[in-house]
Design an enzyme around this catalytic site. Structure first.
Site, mmCIF file in Angstrom:
data_model
loop_
_atom_site.group_PDB
_atom_site.id
_atom_site.type_symbol
_atom_site.label_atom_id
_atom_site.label_comp_id
_atom_site.label_asym_id
_atom_site.label_seq_id
_atom_site.Cartn_x
_atom_site.Cartn_y
_atom_site.Cartn_z
ATOM 1 N N ASP A 20 61.067 -14.001 34.799
ATOM 2 C CA ASP A 20 60.260 -14.667 33.779
ATOM 3 C C ASP A 20 60.058 -16.140 34.126
ATOM 4 O OD1 ASP A 20 61.187 -12.217 32.826
ATOM 5 O OD2 ASP A 20 61.298 -12.911 30.754
ATOM 6 N N HIS A 22 57.839 -18.442 31.963
ATOM 7 C CA HIS A 22 57.795 -19.172 30.687
ATOM 8 C C HIS A 22 57.345 -20.630 30.833
ATOM 9 C CE1 HIS A 22 59.099 -16.172 27.885
ATOM 10 N NE2 HIS A 22 60.238 -15.930 28.521
ATOM 11 N N ASP A 49 55.865 -12.573 31.298
ATOM 12 C CA ASP A 49 56.325 -13.727 30.515
ATOM 13 C C ASP A 49 56.056 -15.012 31.285
ATOM 14 O OD1 ASP A 49 56.994 -12.118 28.430
ATOM 15 O OD2 ASP A 49 59.083 -12.738 28.309
ATOM 16 N N ASN A 76 55.957 -9.263 27.220
ATOM 17 C CA ASN A 76 55.838 -9.267 25.758
ATOM 18 C C ASN A 76 55.276 -10.586 25.222
ATOM 19 O OD1 ASN A 76 58.580 -10.266 26.524
ATOM 20 N ND2 ASN A 76 58.845 -10.521 24.315
ATOM 21 N N HIS A 77 55.487 -11.693 25.941
ATOM 22 C CA HIS A 77 54.919 -12.965 25.474
ATOM 23 C C HIS A 77 53.419 -13.032 25.702
ATOM 24 C CE1 HIS A 77 58.334 -15.498 24.083
ATOM 25 N NE2 HIS A 77 59.000 -14.504 24.667
ATOM 26 N N HIS A 194 62.736 -9.969 31.433
ATOM 27 C CA HIS A 194 62.839 -9.869 29.973
ATOM 28 C C HIS A 194 64.165 -10.331 29.396
ATOM 29 C CE1 HIS A 194 61.769 -8.660 25.983
ATOM 30 N NE2 HIS A 194 62.605 -7.644 25.939
#
Length: 245
Positions: A20, A22, A49, A76-77, A194
């Site tokens: 991820d 982010h 993500d 999911n983000h 995740h």
């Protein structure tokens, strides 16, 4: 929008996967530089993500659209961004996205929001990469079936089954919370993120590689040909995890 994107073998360079991101693309670039990543020959596959929480979520379009060596699945983000945009600013989805790092999105104009949501919605739910040693599968969270083929079949099945499978690909932590070593048939390995960990966890042939480079950890790169991690696994360190949305 294709749910699965397939890549032929890289015959000129190396293929890597990363956990991820982010919104920390500068940190990611530093990790790539340290690994000697060659954008003229190598490819980088992301478990998703890409956005939220970090200061550089707005750079996601630069990476997706202008770096032909960078490829990602929809985490999911990304899905929260798309769903909240579709539902509108007063929706529960919008509130959930906002409190989980999505504030960057709500400062944009409606035209900019449309653009970013469209870019993220176009990302596939799964990626397949051919290597000389066998097929590598990449999803964000988990494969909710015992075989890669059965997952693909469910994803292409009736709407209810496909939606449930998609949600598990993006949200499930069952494999890692159960410490399930059964693995996934039909692929050499599956790479997921995740769940932030102190170091990568290998359960069967499923590699969990979100080592919190976006938080207080580091980015882990996995060479898809050798399945070696950069930095290497520390056998003395457990992969303690912390659940986050």
């Amino acid at each position: 929008m294709s749910q699965v994107k397939r890549f032929a073998m890289n015959t000129v360079g190396r293929d890597f996967a990363v956990g991820d991101i982010h919104g920390h693309f500068t940190r990611l670039q530093s990790a790539l530089d340290a690994a000697g990543f060659d954008p003229a020959a190598d490819r980088l596959f992301s478990v998703g993500d890409l956005v939220d929480r970090g200061p550089e979520s707005l750079d996601v379009d630069e990476w997706i659209l202008r770096k032909p060596w960078f490829h990602a699945v929809r985490g999911n983000h990304e899905q929260m961004t798309v769903d909240s945009h579709t539902a509108g600013r007063t929706s529960d989805q919008c509130g959930m996205h906002f409190i989980n790092g999505g504030a960057w999105f709500y400062g944009l104009s409606s035209v900019e929001q449309d653009c970013y949501a469209s870019i993220l919605e176009d990302l596939p739910l799964a990626i397949e990469v051919e290597t000389a040693q066998g097929l590598i599968g990449i999803v964000h969270a988990d494969v909710p079936r015992g075989s890669w083929y059965e997952m693909l079949k469910a994803l292409a099945g009736p709407a209810a089954e496909a939606d449930h499978t998609a949600a598990m690909l993006q949200w499930s932590r069952k494999r890692i919370t159960d410490e399930d070593h059964s693995g996934v048939n039909g692929v050499r390995a599956v790479i997921v993120g995740h769940t932030p960990l102190r170091q990568p966890a290998v359960l069967g042939n499923v590699y969990h590689i979100d080592t919190a480079g976006w938080m207080d950890g580091h980015f882990t790169l996995v060479n898809l040909a050798t399945l070696e991690c950069i930095p290497p696994l520390n056998p003395k360190l457990h992969w303690d995890w912390e659940a986050r949305a």
